[in-house]
Design a protein around this motif. Structure first.
Motif, PDB file in Angstrom:
ATOM      1  N   ARG A 288       0.837  -1.203   0.000  1.00 12.13           N
ATOM      2  CA  ARG A 288       0.000   0.000   0.000  1.00 12.13           C
ATOM      3  C   ARG A 288       0.871   1.252   0.000  1.00 12.13           C
ATOM      4  NH1 ARG A 288      -2.248   1.028   4.341  1.00 12.13           N
ATOM      5  NH2 ARG A 288      -1.211  -0.442   5.753  1.00 12.13           N
ATOM      6  N   SER A 289       0.350   2.315  -0.577  1.00 11.61           N
ATOM      7  CA  SER A 289       1.048   3.595  -0.551  1.00 11.61           C
ATOM      8  C   SER A 289       0.912   4.222   0.831  1.00 11.61           C
ATOM      9  CB  SER A 289       0.436   4.556  -1.580  1.00 11.61           C
ATOM     10  OG  SER A 289       0.891   5.885  -1.369  1.00 11.61           O
ATOM     11  N   PRO A 290       1.944   4.922   1.306  1.00 15.62           N
ATOM     12  CA  PRO A 290       1.804   5.669   2.569  1.00 15.62           C
ATOM     13  C   PRO A 290       0.692   6.710   2.512  1.00 15.62           C
ATOM     14  CG  PRO A 290       4.121   5.467   1.978  1.00 15.62           C
ATOM     15  CD  PRO A 290       3.331   4.972   0.803  1.00 15.62           C
ATOM     16  N   LEU A 291       0.267   7.078   1.292  1.00 19.32           N
ATOM     17  CA  LEU A 291      -0.789   8.080   1.129  1.00 19.32           C
ATOM     18  C   LEU A 291      -2.141   7.462   0.783  1.00 19.32           C
ATOM     19  CD1 LEU A 291       1.035  10.928  -0.861  1.00 19.32           C
ATOM     20  CD2 LEU A 291       0.694  10.704   1.604  1.00 19.32           C
ATOM     21  N   GLU A 292      -2.238   6.148   0.874  1.00 20.39           N
ATOM     22  CA  GLU A 292      -3.479   5.486   0.451  1.00 20.39           C
ATOM     23  C   GLU A 292      -4.704   6.020   1.188  1.00 20.39           C
ATOM     24  OE1 GLU A 292      -3.814   1.105  -0.655  1.00 20.39           O
ATOM     25  OE2 GLU A 292      -4.708   1.123   1.346  1.00 20.39           O
ATOM     26  N   ASN A 293      -4.575   6.274   2.479  1.00 21.46           N
ATOM     27  CA  ASN A 293      -5.718   6.756   3.259  1.00 21.46           C
ATOM     28  C   ASN A 293      -5.589   8.232   3.631  1.00 21.46           C
ATOM     29  OD1 ASN A 293      -6.990   4.165   3.388  1.00 21.46           O
ATOM     30  ND2 ASN A 293      -5.474   3.552   4.921  1.00 21.46           N
ATOM     31  N   ALA A 294      -4.707   8.943   2.936  1.00 19.73           N
ATOM     32  CA  ALA A 294      -4.498  10.352   3.259  1.00 19.73           C
ATOM     33  C   ALA A 294      -5.688  11.195   2.828  1.00 19.73           C
ATOM     34  CB  ALA A 294      -3.225  10.863   2.581  1.00 19.73           C
ATOM     35  N   HIS A 295      -5.810  12.355   3.486  1.00 20.35           N
ATOM     36  CA  HIS A 295      -6.852  13.317   3.132  1.00 20.35           C
ATOM     37  C   HIS A 295      -6.252  14.314   2.140  1.00 20.35           C
ATOM     38  CE1 HIS A 295      -9.346  16.956   3.535  1.00 20.35           C
ATOM     39  NE2 HIS A 295     -10.327  16.123   3.844  1.00 20.35           N
ATOM     40  N   PHE A 296      -6.800  14.358   0.934  1.00 16.91           N
ATOM     41  CA  PHE A 296      -6.307  15.259  -0.109  1.00 16.91           C
ATOM     42  C   PHE A 296      -7.228  16.462  -0.246  1.00 16.91           C
ATOM     43  CE2 PHE A 296      -4.176  11.353  -1.212  1.00 16.91           C
ATOM     44  CZ  PHE A 296      -2.960  11.761  -1.755  1.00 16.91           C
ATOM     45  N   GLY A 297      -6.667  17.551  -0.700  1.00 13.64           N
ATOM     46  CA  GLY A 297      -7.440  18.757  -0.958  1.00 13.64           C
ATOM     47  C   GLY A 297      -6.807  19.533  -2.094  1.00 13.64           C
ATOM     48  N   VAL A 298      -7.311  20.750  -2.291  1.00 16.06           N
ATOM     49  CA  VAL A 298      -6.790  21.638  -3.325  1.00 16.06           C
ATOM     50  C   VAL A 298      -6.633  23.029  -2.729  1.00 16.06           C
ATOM     51  CG1 VAL A 298      -7.189  22.682  -5.589  1.00 16.06           C
ATOM     52  CG2 VAL A 298      -7.892  20.315  -5.176  1.00 16.06           C
ATOM     53  N   ALA A 299      -5.498  23.666  -3.004  1.00 16.56           N
ATOM     54  CA  ALA A 299      -5.258  25.037  -2.557  1.00 16.56           C
ATOM     55  C   ALA A 299      -4.532  25.788  -3.661  1.00 16.56           C
ATOM     56  CB  ALA A 299      -4.424  25.054  -1.271  1.00 16.56           C
ATOM     57  N   ASN A 300      -5.171  26.832  -4.156  1.00 18.26           N
ATOM     58  CA  ASN A 300      -4.550  27.665  -5.186  1.00 18.26           C
ATOM     59  C   ASN A 300      -4.021  26.842  -6.355  1.00 18.26           C
ATOM     60  OD1 ASN A 300      -3.867  29.053  -2.303  1.00 18.26           O
ATOM     61  ND2 ASN A 300      -4.456  30.574  -3.834  1.00 18.26           N
ATOM     62  N   GLY A 301      -4.816  25.860  -6.769  1.00 20.16           N
ATOM     63  CA  GLY A 301      -4.469  25.056  -7.930  1.00 20.16           C
ATOM     64  C   GLY A 301      -3.505  23.928  -7.660  1.00 20.16           C
ATOM     65  N   ARG A 302      -3.086  23.762  -6.411  1.00 21.28           N
ATOM     66  CA  ARG A 302      -2.154  22.694  -6.069  1.00 21.28           C
ATOM     67  C   ARG A 302      -2.867  21.607  -5.275  1.00 21.28           C
ATOM     68  NH1 ARG A 302       0.209  27.472  -6.425  1.00 21.28           N
ATOM     69  NH2 ARG A 302       2.433  27.741  -6.838  1.00 21.28           N
ATOM     70  N   THR A 303      -2.459  20.392  -5.486  1.00 25.35           N
ATOM     71  CA  THR A 303      -2.960  19.291  -4.664  1.00 25.35           C
ATOM     72  C   THR A 303      -2.304  19.360  -3.299  1.00 25.35           C
ATOM     73  OG1 THR A 303      -3.233  17.896  -6.621  1.00 25.35           O
ATOM     74  CG2 THR A 303      -3.128  16.772  -4.485  1.00 25.35           C
ATOM     75  N   THR A 304      -3.096  19.152  -2.251  1.00 24.18           N
ATOM     76  CA  THR A 304      -2.568  19.185  -0.893  1.00 24.18           C
ATOM     77  C   THR A 304      -2.787  17.845  -0.206  1.00 24.18           C
ATOM     78  OG1 THR A 304      -4.636  19.991   0.115  1.00 24.18           O
ATOM     79  CG2 THR A 304      -3.082  21.648  -0.726  1.00 24.18           C
ATOM     80  N   VAL A 305      -1.892  17.545   0.746  1.00 22.56           N
ATOM     81  CA  VAL A 305      -1.988  16.320   1.545  1.00 22.56           C
ATOM     82  C   VAL A 305      -1.975  16.726   3.017  1.00 22.56           C
ATOM     83  CG1 VAL A 305      -0.967  14.089   2.089  1.00 22.56           C
ATOM     84  CG2 VAL A 305      -0.657  15.072  -0.198  1.00 22.56           C
ATOM     85  N   ARG A 306      -2.999  16.326   3.738  1.00 24.83           N
ATOM     86  CA  ARG A 306      -3.035  16.651   5.171  1.00 24.83           C
ATOM     87  C   ARG A 306      -2.064  15.751   5.924  1.00 24.83           C
ATOM     88  NH1 ARG A 306      -8.749  16.485   7.822  1.00 24.83           N
ATOM     89  NH2 ARG A 306      -8.333  14.235   7.970  1.00 24.83           N
ATOM     90  N   VAL A 307      -1.172  16.380   6.691  1.00 22.98           N
ATOM     91  CA  VAL A 307      -0.184  15.624   7.478  1.00 22.98           C
ATOM     92  C   VAL A 307      -0.366  15.848   8.977  1.00 22.98           C
ATOM     93  CG1 VAL A 307       1.506  15.534   5.617  1.00 22.98           C
ATOM     94  CG2 VAL A 307       1.535  17.477   7.187  1.00 22.98           C
ATOM     95  N   LEU A 308      -1.313  16.694   9.351  1.00 18.85           N
ATOM     96  CA  LEU A 308      -1.691  16.905  10.752  1.00 18.85           C
ATOM     97  C   LEU A 308      -3.093  17.486  10.777  1.00 18.85           C
ATOM     98  CD1 LEU A 308      -0.548  16.962  13.768  1.00 18.85           C
ATOM     99  CD2 LEU A 308      -0.230  19.397  13.380  1.00 18.85           C
ATOM    100  N   PRO A 309      -4.020  16.851  11.526  1.00 22.10           N
ATOM    101  CA  PRO A 309      -3.860  15.585  12.241  1.00 22.10           C
ATOM    102  C   PRO A 309      -4.000  14.396  11.293  1.00 22.10           C
ATOM    103  CG  PRO A 309      -6.079  16.434  12.552  1.00 22.10           C
ATOM    104  CD  PRO A 309      -5.336  17.470  11.756  1.00 22.10           C
ATOM    105  N   THR A 310      -3.357  13.307  11.680  1.00 26.91           N
ATOM    106  CA  THR A 310      -3.510  12.055  10.935  1.00 26.91           C
ATOM    107  C   THR A 310      -4.029  10.939  11.824  1.00 26.91           C
ATOM    108  OG1 THR A 310      -1.194  11.452  11.333  1.00 26.91           O
ATOM    109  CG2 THR A 310      -1.686  12.648   9.286  1.00 26.91           C
ATOM    110  N   SER A 311      -4.330  11.253  13.081  1.00 30.66           N
ATOM    111  CA  SER A 311      -4.834  10.246  14.017  1.00 30.66           C
ATOM    112  C   SER A 311      -5.644  10.939  15.099  1.00 30.66           C
ATOM    113  CB  SER A 311      -3.667   9.483  14.664  1.00 30.66           C
ATOM    114  OG  SER A 311      -2.942  10.347  15.537  1.00 30.66           O
TER     115      SER A 311
END
Length: 569
Positions: A100-123
């Motif tokens: 599995r990818s370390p980002l498989e269950n990550a929360h993704f978003g968009v900011a100013n045209g860029r893809t974002t990955v939430r790294v806090l909180p993760t639990s």
């Protein structure tokens, strides 16, 4: 491994360490992802077991009172950061081992045209321990969610393909920097590592040897001490494939280009003396932008304390310590704010100037700014405008020196001017802080989003200190991308990044404008009281010790004691 003074001993000790690592690379290449995760888990546990010895060493060389709350800085920026980083990397490797990818269950978003990955909180633990704080990594333009998931894992996507021996030249200030950089070289780049400690931190040799023992035992890590001559021999050694350093741009250029006329000639011809790749984290002059708004007396007092912490944490010897506060000359609360800033600066605990050259750098600032205000060996430079601010913005003092730079304008006009000044006038791109009342952020709307997007910094902290990004294991830490060897600014590359994200652009951290319980009373969903890294926190040592123990061995049973101590801070 301690190296004696004679050149023969120096060379033979380095040669022996590199020979061990050459064999260790073969062992590491044959070590499965699951076994690597187990090794990191053991490092995490050993960090907890030897944390007190680690902190005692830091307290000794930094000349702190062992009973002072300031010892909390050493618990949090040392063993806590290390244990959290090792634990997060352990989790990423276990995901990869399961396909599995370390980002498989990550929360993704968009900011100013860029893809974002939430790294806090993760639990759930993150949500409780850092209530109201969040962080997301912005990916470079054009990288979407699917590509991010596919590429996460970096060199561990092909663990049998190792990349030689990497050298880490350790920092002399924050004690987790060097061992965390070792883990990043080992995991993100799949290189075995020779760690050369900064001589200031030689007392850490014993505890770090114990913490990293599982990696040392298989030949994947060796620790060296000694002066600049050891570092020079090490980085130039033909067995070394890559160098990573933390320090100043001047030290970087000395390693890469040499000194004097020869260095200038090499730069002009584009032929560095270091004939191997180098990555770096080099600090800079970090700004704190204060957006004008309507603040209560309690807001003024808390944020003044916040900014004093941004400068004076660890005595001011942080690569991302705030050096200049950018405020509006037209803000109707400017004088009230400066009054509270002076009070917070004066009230901050006095400590020894342990870092070499600190007194000389303070004296240089005083010579440039003879009207500086003195607070027990610390300087405050208020009311700087125009040309008067140039030296402050171009010189990283790496000492307790804080200037206040005034720009005209209010609202969106001030935000634009502040972003332009931060981008074009300040040396370095490691981190920038933005402090703004929630009502101001709401009123600015899109103009606030544009401000954040325009700031070219590796970490941007909104109502938080960028140091919180350093402590967030999944966040990236390093300069804004794009620097080159001949104009290195705050460095090249990133570290930490425990989710092993490919092609990050920046990390954006957000925190509450007010501490609890005022945050809740004013509609902010945060239960965090005064953070334990504040220099004025009265229970920082106890809270820090308990946080380090939690990071080394997480468990619900540890939370009540952490909360009890934090609430008394």
């Amino acid at each position: 491994m301690t190296i004696n003074d004679s050149p023969t001993d120096l060379h033979s000790a380095v040669d022996a360490a590199l020979s061990d690592l050459a064999e260790g690379e073969r062992v590491w290449a044959a070590t499965s992802l699951t076994a690597r995760a187990e090794l990191l888990g053991r490092v995490r546990e050993l960090t907890g077991q030897h944390a007190e010895e680690w902190v005692d060493a830091a307290v000794s060389y930094k000349r702190l009172d062992p009973q002072a709350p300031l010892v909390g800085e050493e618990w949090i920026s040392g063993p806590y950061a290390m244990a959290a980083g090792a634990g997060s990397l352990e989790h990423s490797l276990l995901s990869l081992a399961e396909g599995r990818s370390p980002l498989e269950n990550a929360h993704f978003g968009v900011a100013n045209g860029r893809t974002t990955v939430r790294v806090l909180p993760t639990s759930v633990f993150d949500s409780l321990l850092l209530s109201g704080f969040s962080a997301e990594v912005w990916l470079q333009p054009g990288i979407g969610r699917d590509e991010a998931i596919r590429a996460a894992g970096l060199a561990q996507l092909d663990p049998t393909r190792t990349h030689g021996i990497g050298v880490v030249l350790g920092a002399g200030n924050i004690t987790s920097i060097a061992p965390l950089d070792v883990l990043y070289e080992l995991i993100a780049h799949n290189r075995v590592v020779a760690l050369k400690l900064n001589p200031i931190t030689n007392l850490l040799l014993e505890p770090l040897t114990k913490v990293l023992e599982p990696l040392i035992a298989i030949g994947a890590v060796r620790i060296l001490t000694g002066g600049a001559d050891v570092g020079e021999y090490l980085v130039q050694h033909p067995a070394v494939a890559h160098v990573h350093m933390t320090g100043s741009a001047a030290t970087h250029d000395l390693i890469v280009w040499g000194h004097g006329e020869d260095a200038a000639a090499r730069k002009a011809s584009g032929q560095p003396r270091l004939e191997k790749p180098i990555t770096s984290e080099l600090g800079g002059v970090s700004p704190t932008i204060v957006l004008p708004g309507h603040w209560s007396k309690a807001d003024l007092r808390f944020q003044a304390d916040h900014i004093a912490t941004q400068r004076l944490h660890n005595g001011g010897y942080n690569c991302v310590a705030a050096q200049a506060v950018v405020i509006s000359s037209e803000w109707d609360q400017k004088d009230d704010f400066l009054r509270e800033l002076r009070a917070a600066y004066e009230a901050a605990p006095i400590r020894s100037a342990y870092y070499p050259g600190s007194d000389d750098r303070v004296a240089a600032a005083e010579s440039t700014y003879p009207d500086a205000e003195h607070f027990g060996g610390r300087l405050l430079l208020p009311g700087l405008r125009g040309d008067r601010s140039e030296t402050l913005l171009h010189t990283e003092y790496f000492a307790p020196v804080l200037g206040v730079v005034e720009l005209p304008g209010l609202g969106a006009d001030f935000a634009r001017a502040a972003a332009t000044t931060a981008n074009d006038e300040f040396a370095g791109t490691l981190g920038v802080n933005v402090i703004a009342h929630p009502a101001t952020i709401q009123k600015l709307g899109a103009a606030f989003d544009i401000l954040i997007e325009q700031l070219r910094y590796g970490t941007i902290a909104i109502n938080a200190w960028t140091g919180a990004g350093f402590l967030t294991a999944g966040a990236t830490w390093g300069a804004y991308p794009g620097h080159t060897l001949d104009d290195v600014q705050s460095g090249i590359g990133v570290v930490h990044n425990a989710l092993l994200i490919d092609r990050p652009e920046r990390t954006v951290v957000r925190g509450p404008f007010r501490p609890a319980p005022r945050s809740v009373l004013h509609g902010e969903w945060s239960l965090t009281p005064k953070p334990p890294w504040f220099v004025s926190n009265r229970t920082a040592a106890t809270t820090g010790r308990r946080l380090a123990a939690f990071a080394a061995a997480p468990g619900w049973d540890k939370l009540p004691a952490i909360f009890a101590s934090a609430l008394r801070g």
